[in-house]
Design a protein around this motif. Structure first.
Motif, short mmCIF file in Angstrom:
data_model
loop_
_atom_site.label_atom_id
_atom_site.label_comp_id
_atom_site.label_asym_id
_atom_site.label_seq_id
_atom_site.Cartn_x
_atom_site.Cartn_y
_atom_site.Cartn_z
N UNK A 194 4.84 42.58 16.65
CA UNK A 194 4.70 42.03 18.00
C UNK A 194 3.22 41.92 18.35
N UNK A 195 2.92 41.13 19.37
CA UNK A 195 1.54 41.04 19.82
C UNK A 195 1.15 42.28 20.61
N UNK A 206 -1.15 34.72 10.68
CA UNK A 206 -0.53 36.03 10.87
C UNK A 206 -1.50 37.04 11.46
N UNK A 207 -2.41 36.55 12.28
CA UNK A 207 -3.28 37.46 13.01
C UNK A 207 -3.13 37.14 14.48
N UNK A 257 1.91 53.00 18.02
CA UNK A 257 1.50 52.95 16.61
C UNK A 257 1.49 51.52 16.10
N UNK A 258 2.24 50.64 16.76
CA UNK A 258 2.25 49.24 16.38
C UNK A 258 0.91 48.56 16.57
N UNK A 259 0.03 49.18 17.37
CA UNK A 259 -1.31 48.61 17.56
C UNK A 259 -2.23 48.90 16.37
N UNK A 260 -1.91 49.89 15.57
CA UNK A 260 -2.82 50.34 14.51
C UNK A 260 -3.18 49.23 13.52
#
Length: 350
Positions: A229-230, A9-10, A248-251
């Protein structure tokens, strides 16, 4: 590589080169920023008729980046640079279309008041644009995008003044030349040295097992716990939707990579695979720089574009180190028992 992503999960994704569409959108954003920069810095207020980033992004995605809405000889994105009205062929109302005025080195925002046959009164001095841009702000006040926009617009005006047609090929060459010829204070990844690692001379089987299990455990513990998502998908969606909040999904991903990097720097590394471990560490360091620049897209677009272009190579560099470790283990007959973290590591990295 997808297996690794599912197990841990990374995000260690199998990267693809940025597509033409995402490049065009980033290019459009940068060009609009150049136009808005000129309007803000020179006049101190927003140009009323400049194309907006949202409109231009939509135009690019619908395949209309070459659109000339008012038929005046200037593409809509060029109207943003000149602060002319993309819906009005003759912005200053003096009877000459905006595109023709630019080709004649005349100011499309200043009406020509000369009598018929007399020299026009709206000729632009060759130094007008560059002087306005150079005096607009000090370098210390400017973002990388400000610096790029200033250089880009000066180069653009020079080409126009020489009568060169700004085709799609010329646009690309101008972007590349401007990026390569200037110092835009772009972020540089920290490069770690062997002295930054905890290198051990213990190359026993026990040491290799401890290393493999620890490497995998750090990744497990550092991984974002929620499904997401990636990085590339998040970034593309933010650009496509012109939505800063989508970034913000990158945080949590950035946080996960930072924890992984910290863990990899703190762990003991057998000397025989330290070179591979250093490759992994520097790959993650570069990826973090890329992601942080991407996260800042709407505040400083040029570093985001530049680092996004490097992201694939930086990912491959990190994966190359991981694969080298696995290859070394297999070559030397080092195996893990099922249930060990190292077993998952060996079975998912191919």
């Amino acid at each position: 590589m997808e297996q690794w992503k599912l197990v841990y999960n990374i995000h260690i994704p199998f990267m693809r080169a940025p597509g033409k569409k995402i490049f065009l959108v980033l290019l459009a954003c940068i060009l609009v920023i150049a136009g808005i920069y000129y309007a803000y810095k020179k006049t101190g207020s927003k140009a009323q008729n400049a194309s907006t980033p949202d409109n231009l992004v939509q135009a690019v995605f619908s395949g209309q980046s070459d659109t000339d809405t008012d038929g005046d000889g200037l593409k809509d994105w060029e109207e943003a640079l000149w602060r002319t009205d993309p819906n009005k062929a003759d912005t200053d109302g003096d009877g000459t279309p905006d595109g023709e005025e630019i080709r004649e080195s005349r100011d499309p925002l200043k009406a020509n008041t000369a009598a018929n046959g007399a020299p026009p009164t709206d000729i632009m001095a060759s130094t007008t644009v560059s002087a306005a841009l150079n005096n607009a702000a000090t370098t210390t006040e400017m973002t990388s995008t400000d610096l790029f926009a200033r250089a880009f617009f000066a180069n653009y005006v020079q080409l126009k003044g020489e009568g060169i047609t700004i085709s799609s090929t010329t646009e690309q060459a101008l972007i590349d030349e401007t990026l390569q010829s200037g110092d835009y204070n772009l972020p540089v990844p920290k490069q770690y040295a062997m002295s930054d690692l905890h290198v051990s001379q213990d190359n026993s089987s026990a040491a290799y097992h401890a290393y493999g299990n620890k490497l995998a455990r750090i990744i497990i513990d550092s991984s974002p716990k929620e499904k997401h998502d990636d990085e590339v998908t998040i970034f593309k969606n933010a650009v496509q939707k012109n939505d800063e909040s989508a970034l913000e999904g990158l945080d949590p991903i950035i946080d996960g990579y930072q924890k992984t990097l910290d863990g990899f720097l703190a762990m003991n590394v057998p000397s025989s695979i330290a070179t591979y471990h250093l490759e992994i560490v520097n790959g993650i360091s570069a990826m973090l720089t890329d992601q942080r620049a991407m996260r800042n897209l709407f505040k400083d677009a040029v570093p985001a574009y530049a680092r996004f272009s490097d992201y694939q190579n930086d990912t491959y560099a990190m994966l190359s180190g991981l694969n080298a470790v696995v290859g070394y283990y297999k070559q030397n007959g080092i195996v893990f028992e099922q249930g060990e973290d190292g077993y998952k590591f060996m079975s998912t990295i191919q």
